[in-house]
Every structure is written in C-alpha cells, then in structure tokens.
Write a protein that holds these residues in place. Structure first.
Motif, short mmCIF file in Angstrom:
data_model
loop_
_atom_site.label_atom_id
_atom_site.label_comp_id
_atom_site.label_asym_id
_atom_site.label_seq_id
_atom_site.Cartn_x
_atom_site.Cartn_y
_atom_site.Cartn_z
N TRP A 251 0.86 -1.20 0.00
CA TRP A 251 0.00 0.00 0.00
C TRP A 251 0.89 1.24 0.00
O TRP A 251 1.87 1.33 0.75
CB TRP A 251 -0.87 -0.02 1.25
CG TRP A 251 -1.85 1.13 1.34
CD1 TRP A 251 -3.15 1.11 0.95
CD2 TRP A 251 -1.59 2.44 1.85
NE1 TRP A 251 -3.73 2.33 1.19
CE2 TRP A 251 -2.79 3.17 1.75
CE3 TRP A 251 -0.48 3.08 2.39
CZ2 TRP A 251 -2.91 4.50 2.15
CZ3 TRP A 251 -0.59 4.41 2.79
CH2 TRP A 251 -1.80 5.11 2.67
N LEU A 258 -5.70 -2.54 -1.31
CA LEU A 258 -6.26 -2.99 -0.05
C LEU A 258 -6.63 -4.47 -0.10
O LEU A 258 -7.24 -4.94 -1.06
CB LEU A 258 -7.52 -2.17 0.27
CG LEU A 258 -7.26 -0.68 0.49
CD1 LEU A 258 -8.57 0.09 0.56
CD2 LEU A 258 -6.45 -0.46 1.77
N ARG A 260 -8.53 -7.67 2.20
CA ARG A 260 -9.75 -7.68 3.01
C ARG A 260 -9.81 -8.96 3.83
O ARG A 260 -9.38 -10.02 3.36
CB ARG A 260 -10.97 -7.60 2.09
CG ARG A 260 -12.30 -7.39 2.80
CD ARG A 260 -13.39 -7.04 1.79
NE ARG A 260 -13.76 -8.17 0.95
CZ ARG A 260 -14.71 -9.07 1.28
NH1 ARG A 260 -15.39 -8.93 2.41
NH2 ARG A 260 -14.98 -10.07 0.47
N ARG A 278 -11.15 -4.00 5.69
CA ARG A 278 -10.02 -3.97 4.77
C ARG A 278 -8.75 -3.62 5.54
O ARG A 278 -8.80 -3.09 6.64
CB ARG A 278 -10.31 -2.97 3.66
CG ARG A 278 -11.42 -3.52 2.77
CD ARG A 278 -11.61 -2.72 1.55
NE ARG A 278 -12.03 -1.38 1.88
CZ ARG A 278 -12.29 -0.45 0.97
NH1 ARG A 278 -12.17 -0.73 -0.30
NH2 ARG A 278 -12.68 0.75 1.33
N GLY A 280 -4.09 -3.17 4.80
CA GLY A 280 -3.06 -3.07 3.76
C GLY A 280 -1.71 -3.46 4.32
O GLY A 280 -1.51 -3.52 5.54
N ASP A 353 -7.58 5.44 3.11
CA ASP A 353 -7.03 4.15 2.65
C ASP A 353 -7.14 4.04 1.13
O ASP A 353 -6.21 3.61 0.45
CB ASP A 353 -7.87 2.98 3.21
CG ASP A 353 -7.60 2.72 4.69
OD1 ASP A 353 -6.67 3.32 5.24
OD2 ASP A 353 -8.35 1.90 5.27
N GLU A 354 -8.32 4.42 0.62
CA GLU A 354 -8.58 4.23 -0.81
C GLU A 354 -7.81 5.20 -1.68
O GLU A 354 -7.38 4.86 -2.77
CB GLU A 354 -10.08 4.41 -1.10
CG GLU A 354 -10.91 3.26 -0.59
CD GLU A 354 -12.39 3.61 -0.52
OE1 GLU A 354 -12.79 4.69 -1.01
OE2 GLU A 354 -13.16 2.80 0.05
N HIS A 393 -6.66 0.54 9.45
CA HIS A 393 -6.46 1.40 8.28
C HIS A 393 -4.98 1.59 7.98
O HIS A 393 -4.25 2.18 8.78
CB HIS A 393 -7.12 2.76 8.51
CG HIS A 393 -8.61 2.66 8.65
ND1 HIS A 393 -9.43 2.51 7.56
CD2 HIS A 393 -9.40 2.62 9.73
CE1 HIS A 393 -10.69 2.41 7.97
NE2 HIS A 393 -10.70 2.47 9.28
#
Ligand code: GCB
Length: 862
Positions: A251, A258, A260, A278, A280, A353-354, A393
């Motif tokens: 990440w 990510l 999961r 999720r 990373g 995160d995204e 996260h």
C-alpha cells in the motif's frame, strides 16, 4: 435453472440469511434543548444545534443538553437477536434510555461507541428511545479549550445493529471492530494477525467456529483459517489467527491497494455473524536525520490539517461532504492529512485508505489539562477508542495525543509559579500514560504530539515522550520573520538530533476579499498567504531531516471567539468554509502534482488599478512546466517557472482584457479589468471612487461587487490622504485591528484605518458630489478582556477616546464627532454629505480630543 445460477442463488440466500442487520436510525427524531423544552422540532441525524448560533454576533453559542426522542418498533423475531445502538460520534456526553431505563453513558465527542439495548427493548412492541446529549463545558472531558467550536448533537450517523446471539463483540472501545495487525512487512512477505472477540449471549453452552477468509486486492480468496471451541453462556472469547502473505502488494499513496478480511462466527442453532474489514501491507519509519520512509523509500509528507465542519452545517455533515474534502486534498497533490484535532468520521479513514493519504489521527487533548483522575481516564479512553476503532487502516501512520498542551499555561498570567509547576507535572504525567497506552495497544505506529513555539516543551521534557514531535509554527504571522522558521528548525535539530520533526501546522489568515500585489503580514490577503506558504514549503524541502508538513488548515472553520477578517471564522484555510478554493490551493497543485498543472492566479483579483501605463502589473501563473507564456492581444511574454511559479510584470492599457497563459498543451485564460488611478477622477460621471483608507489592500465587497481601492497619498491633480498614520491596534501587527466590527459584513473595510489624518483631498472639477465617510472606533479598552460584553465599559470612558470635527472645503459639516459616544465602539458607522464645489474637494479633520480617524471614503458625482 442452470446449475451455476442455482449455486449462486443458494450462496446469495445463505449469505443474506446469515448477515447481521445493520440499519441507519437517522431520520425523524423529536428534538428539543433543555433551554427551550417547549420548542420541539423533528430533526434528522447528523444533527447539531449549534450550526447557526456559533456564528452569531456577540453571544456564546448554546452549550447544554439536547434531547432526542423517537419510538422504535421491534419485530417479534428480535427475540432471537441481540440489539445494539452504534454511534459514530456524538458531542459530548451521551446518555441513552430505552423505555425510560438508562442503558449507559458515553463521554467524549469524537469517537464511536455502542450500547447493548437487548435487555431493555421489548420485541413485538413500540419502544421509547431517548438520547440526551450534553455539550456543556466539562472539566473532566477533553477538549477543555480550543480554537474551534464544540458543536453539540448526534452529529454522525447512528446505527441499529442486530446480531445473532453468538456474535462478534459489539460493546467496548473497539465498537465492533476486529483487529488486523501487520507486524512485519517487507517486499517478500507480509505477516498478518487477526484478533476477534466472540460473545455467546445465549442461555446455553455453544460449540462455536470462527472462520477468517483473506482476500487479495482483486477480492480473490487467498486463505481460509478456522478455529473451533466451546463458549459458555455469557462468555466472551478472544480468538487469534495469523498468516503470512508472500510478496504482498504494498500500500502506498501511488498504489493504495487494499486486502480484506471477512470473519464469520457460527454456532449450532444460531445464524452466522459476519463482519469484514479492509487492511493493507506497508511499513514505514521516521528517521531524525533523513526524514520519513514508506516501504523503504523516502517520502516527504506534505498535506494539510482538516477540521470537520462546513458552512451552515456546523459539524453535522452528510458523508459525501467528508469524502469530497479528502478527494480535494488528494487532488491538491497532497499525500498527508492530520485529522486535527480529533478522530473524524469513520468514512474519513476509509477514504484515506482508498486514496492513498497518510494520516496522523489525534485525540482532542488540547491547550490545557485538568489535574483529575477523571480527566486522565477520559483521555486514555479516547485514545483506546481511537486506536481500536481505526486500527486496520493502512493510511494511519501516527497516533497523536496532545496539541499545544502548555499554551494556556504560558499565556495565563494569573497562575502562580506553584500552579504552573503543578500543571506541568500533571500534563507530563498524562503524556506518559498516553504514550504507554498507545504503545501497548499499537507498537507498530508512531506516537506524536504537536507543540507551539515555546521552550517549555523542552524544559519540561514532555517533548522527549513521543516518537515524533510536531511543531505548530507561525513565524511571519503570530511571530515575526518568515526565515525564522528554518532557523528554528535548524536549532531544534541541532539540539535534539534524535528527535524526528514534523511541521504540524503553519499558515496565515487569508480572506479572498482582500487583494494586493504588495503583501504584508496581517493584511489577510491571498497574496500574503501565497508568500508564506511558498516560503515554508521551500524551507521544508531544503531540509531532509523534516519528515513533512501539514498546512493549517485545509479549509476555513468555525471558532466562535475568533476575530479575524471574518468574525467567528479561522481563515487560514486553503479553501473557504463552503469549500470554494482560494488561489493557494492551485499553488499546491503546481508544487506537488506530477501531471501538468497550469493556473493563472487572480480569481478574486481581476480588477487592477495601476497609477498609469508606466506602472507594471504582476500576474502570477502556477505551473509545473519549465516555462509559461502569457498571451495578451497578440503579444507574448515568456517566463521560466521557479518552484511552481511563473511571474510576469507587464503594463496593460485600460479596459477589460483576456490574458491567456499557456504551457505545453495547457492553456488558462482569465479576464482582467484595468483602470488607471490617474483617470479615476475624470471618470466620476461613470464610476464612483471608493478608497479603502489606511491600507495597501484592495477590498472587494462580495454583495455590491464594489471594489474599494488601496489607499494613496495625495499628489496635486489627483486624490489621497494628507497626514496621519496607518492605525495599528497592536505593535506586532502591521495594520488595523482584527476585531469583529459590529453592524457590517465588510469587516476588513472598517478594520484598517488612518489615524491622525488631516484631510482627504480630491482635485475634482466643479459639480455636486456625495461624500461618504466610513468609520469604526477600534478601541474597546476596558472591555478588552471580554469582547462580548461591550456594555461593561463606562460611558464616561468611551466618551474620552476621541472627538474630531469634519469640514468640507473649509466649511464645518460635523462638529464633535465622537465615534464611541455616537455609535458605540467597534461598530461600523457611515456619514454621507452632499456638497457642491467650484473646484476641488477637501475633507478635513481637526481633533478636539485624541486622534482623528477614517476607515474608508466614497466619492460620487451627482
Ligand atoms: C494552533 C492551534 C490551532 C489553531 C491555530 C491558529 O497552533 O493548534 O488549533 O487554530 O494555531 O490558527 O491559531
């Protein structure tokens, strides 16, 4: 039915069957405050009762109790379930009653919490839910004091969750989260530990299985782990799993991939309870000499701090607005965000995160601490909640637990030396407790605290406690000299070479109505904002040892006691409170983005008033190209880009012109209207002349669209002031006062003024004119301690501040004008005079007492 479809059907129906039920409980609550219990209304959550009154003239916003009520019909089949209320955030003491039975109380306004309402809720019936929320000042709950509003209410989503009787734990600090840890990560392997807590709320012993499915970033199942065990009635059990993923996808901001985990618990005669999260794989370190490293590579962290409020909404924002903020932070080119000064909406951490934004998340232990067991305990509880709720996260890299904790102490001259020592002792003690707890809960992240510029953090040794030190530095704003910033950093680095340093805050106030090409501290101009940010970015980039920097603040935010160019708003934002962008936002883009950027600055500075054709005008283009061309009327000017800026100095004829900046394939145009000052008097038939007296700043009235040009000294044949000085409320501020001027929205116009002014002269031709003079008495002497309480100052005292006479062309038009007596202090006042002249207009001021004063002047030809 085809076989595969049939299979899918079975799977879907099984999953649907076994899912816990999560439903929002936001709509249609009956609400009233304790202050006005008869005034009930129906409101929706997210809700605050302070969205308006925190921005109202002269009064404190309501801090007390608000009461939310509704009935909830519980279906019969909930007999077989457990029922929970899950709050994502409610400020700040929340007490829940079900059918008049008190279920629990939660303290603290910025983290989530869950109440188990299973015992009190009656299935098959309508149940009464009552939620009391209290945002009164509470000495046992942080924050005690801070530069933002403590809006009361259930301001984040409220959920009703029903689970099977054997389920993952919902209550306690994690608020329903399973923990996913990645203690060791490298390019070769990523070690994963999952910790779940299972609860058996049924009456008998249960044979139970917990299953963990791990999915890769494409959502392909890569591993299933299981554990089976017996759970006694009422038992809570911690279950741990571990697994190693080979060559994990890492990440990072440029590749926010990510994984999961889906966890399910099953037991005989019970439906499955399923949750997922999720996570990373990444690793990082903070090197005191070389800076921050992510996945082994150096990464200068650059971004902003972000408050969670919004224009007209207070802190009660729909999720979309939270998301949009973070998208704009990413689009700015930033890779970092500090959730100053408190944990934010759960959506925030997901979106970070995204998007690939690294996060410093902190609890609101700000400015001061109470030396009580309760205060220490609530602070610790907040930190536990923050860490356990947002643990998974990958974006989060730092846990913060204090901000400028000695600032009240430093500025409070009522405290005795002994009291100060005690404050220091209890603060250091609390810092040690919070540090210890942070590391126990999460040894994999960095701990951090933010300090204000003061030796006390070094002498008290509090700065030795966390892993990383954040400095909130305001040289060139609260203190003098932009270059003192770098000097300070070098000095700290030399004295404390083992301390990783971060710039957790910096930035001046900037109001888009204030424009100038000659910026100065405290002029609230966009140009000064650019000047300061440019200088700070350069100074940070010159120093490898600085981990990174976070601008104060992403957007303007509400702070009810604040007096800036706009009262009750802290205007250090890169964006306005409604999220329209100030020009500075685009400068960051040019500095940080890799994709081509080109922006012709001056969105709010499109009207320019040079002396005449000989005066060159400055045009600024933000770009990351090597050079930029500015095109005007077939002429082309080219300028090299230096650190994000191409500067053009050109003279333009009068009129409205389109300027077009081009670089590579990009182009950006903007219209500018040029009017020469030397012609303004002769154009009075067409345009009024408006002057922002006592300042080099041009002021744009957003309502009337009038532009009040910067002041100038009188020269023969023209117009301008004679005598006097720019008014300075305080020695270290260049000009004006930052007081909230009553009775106007145009505060900046009245905040700057010329004191001791002898005359304002216009060499106009014969005619009939209207002259309007604008004033505000800036001195509030005796009431300075309490700006809200103007009436405390005796009339006598007010009357002795100043008195002056005004004459127009030698004829006295106003005798004994005493602003404080006639209008009140810090209140906008204007007086218009109609006059005729054969030639020239001279408005002169003669003092009877104190010094004459003028804030602005408007001349109209009738
Ligand atoms: C600070 C504080 C922040 C304030 C900011 C300011 O150092 O940490 O809460 O809002 O300064 O604008 O003065």
């Amino acid at each position: 039915m085809k076989k595969s479809l049939f299979f899918l059907f079975i799977c879907l129906s099984l999953t649907a069957h076994s899912q816990r039920n999560i439903q929002s409980l936001n709509s249609a609550w009956k609400f009233a405050t304790e202050q006005e219990p008869e005034k009930t209304e129906i409101v929706n959550i997210p809700h605050t009762w302070n969205a308006e009154d925190a921005f109202r003239d002269g009064k404190e916003y309501f801090r007390g109790k608000g009461i939310y009520e509704k009935t909830l019909f519980a279906p019969e089949e909930w007999n077989e379930k457990r029922m929970f209320l899950k709050f994502e955030g409610s400020n700040q003491v929340t007490t829940v009653f079900v059918n008049d039975q008190q279920i629990g109380e939660h303290r603290g306004g910025y983290t989530g919490f869950v109440f188990d309402i299973s015992e009190a809720l009656i299935p098959g019936k309508e149940n009464k839910i009552r939620i009391e929320v209290d945002n009164s000042h509470n000495l046992d709950i942080p924050p005690l004091d801070a530069d933002f509003n403590f809006y009361g209410g259930i301001y984040r989503d409220l959920w009703l969750v029903t689970t099977p009787k054997v389920h993952f734990e919902m209550a306690n600090e994690a608020a329903g989260n399973i923990l996913i840890k990645t203690p060791e990560v490298s390019e070769e392997s990523g070690n994963l530990e999952v910790e779940a807590k299972v609860v058996n709320s049924s009456a008998g012993k249960k044979n139970t299985e917990v299953k963990i499915d791990i999915f890769d970033p494409t959502d392909k199942l890569i591993k299933t782990l299981r554990k089976e065990f017996n759970l006694k009635a009422g038992e809570i059990k911690k279950v741990n799993f571990s697994h190693t993923v080979n060559t994990p996808e890492l990440w990072s901001p440029s590749s926010p991939v990510l994984y999961r985990v889906e966890a399910s618990v099953s037991a005989a005669d019970s439906e499955n309870d399923i949750i997922d999260s999720r996570f990373g794989f990444r690793w990082f370190e903070a090197d005191p000499e070389k800076g921050f490293f992510l996945n082994g590579k150096p990464l200068k962290l650059i971004g902003a701090n972000r408050h969670q409020d919004f224009e007209n909404l207070g802190n009660a924002l729909p999720g979309e607005l939270h998301l949009r903020d973070y998208e704009m932070i990413k689009e700015m080119g930033a890779n970092f965000i500090r959730t100053a000064h408190y944990p934010q909406d759960p959506e925030v951490y997901k979106v970070c995160d995204e998007l690939g934004l690294l996060v410093w998340s902190e609890i609101p232990v700000i400015n001061d601490v109470t030396d009580s067991e309760a205060y220490h305990e609530v602070s610790k509880q907040m930190q536990r909640e923050q860490i356990l709720q947002f643990f998974n996260h990958p974006s989060v890299v730092m846990w913060g637990y204090m901000n400028e904790i000695f600032i009240r102490l430093v500025f409070n001259n009522k405290l005795t030396e002994e009291e100060k020592r005690e404050k220091i002792r209890t603060s250091v003690e609390l810092a040690k407790k919070l540090e210890k707890q942070t590391k126990e809960l999460d040894p994999y992240r960095l701990s951090v605290m933010a300090l204000h510029e003061n030796e006390i953090y070094n002498t008290s040794k509090i700065a030795d406690i966390p892993d990383v030190i954040g400095w909130n530095l305001y040289m060139g704003w609260y203190g003098p000299g932009l270059e003192n910033f770098g000097k300070f950093l070098d000095e700290q680095h030399e004295r404390y070479p083992d301390r990783p340093l971060f710039i957790s805050e910096y930035g001046p106030g900037a109001d888009i109505r204030n424009q100038t090409s000659d910026p100065k501290p405290w002029d609230y101009s966009e140009a000064y904002q650019l000047k300061l940010h440019r200088s700070y970015i350069r100074q940070v980039l010159e120093r490898d040892f600085v981990l990174g920097m976070a601008a104060w603040n992403f957007a303007d935010f509400g702070s009810s006691f604040r007096q800036d160019a706009m009262p009750y708003i802290n205007q250090k934002g890169l964006l306005n409170m409604d999220r329209t962008k100030k020009d500075i936002y685009y400068y960051y883009q040019a500095r940080l983005l890799e994709e081509p950027v080109l922006y012709l600055a001056g969105k709010n500075f499109s009207e320019r008033f040079p002396k005449d054709a000989s005066e060159k005008l400055q045009f600024t283009v933000f770009s990351n190209a090597a050079e930029v061309t500015l095109n005007f009327n077939g002429k082309q000017y080219t300028s090299e880009v230096e650190k994000g800026i191409a500067l053009f100095e050109i003279s333009l004829p009068e009129g409205t012109h389109q300027l077009t900046a081009t670089a590579e394939d990009l182009s950006h145009s903007r219209d500018f209207t040029i009017r020469y000052r030397r012609n303004l008097l002769s154009e009075l038939d067409k345009n009024d002349l408006l002057i922002n007296v006592g300042t080099h700043v041009q002021y744009h009235d957003p309502v009337t669209k009038e532009v009040w040009i910067a002041d100038q000294e009188y020269r023969e044949g023209g117009f301008g002031y004679v005598g006097g000085k720019i008014y300075q409320k305080s020695k270290d501020k260049f000009q004006g006062t930052a007081s909230d001027i009553q009775g106007t929205e145009n505060d900046p116009l009245f905040q700057t003024m010329r004191e001791g002014i002898e005359a304002y002269k216009f060499d106009v031709e014969k005619g009939k004119y209207k002259v309007t003079l604008l004033f505000a008495e800036p001195e509030y002497s005796a009431s300075e301690e309490n700006i809200y309480n103007l009436s405390e100052v005796s009339e006598e005292k007010a009357a002795t501040l100043r008195s002056f006479d005004i004459s127009i062309n030698g004829e006295k038009v106003k005798k004994d004008l005493n602003l404080a007596r006639d209008f009140g202090r810090i209140r906008a006042a204007e007086i218009s005079f109609i006059t005729r002249t054969e030639k020239g207009l001279e408005v002169s001021f003669s003092s009877n007492l104190g010094k004459s004063l003028l804030s602005a002047i408007k001349l109209e030809k009738l």
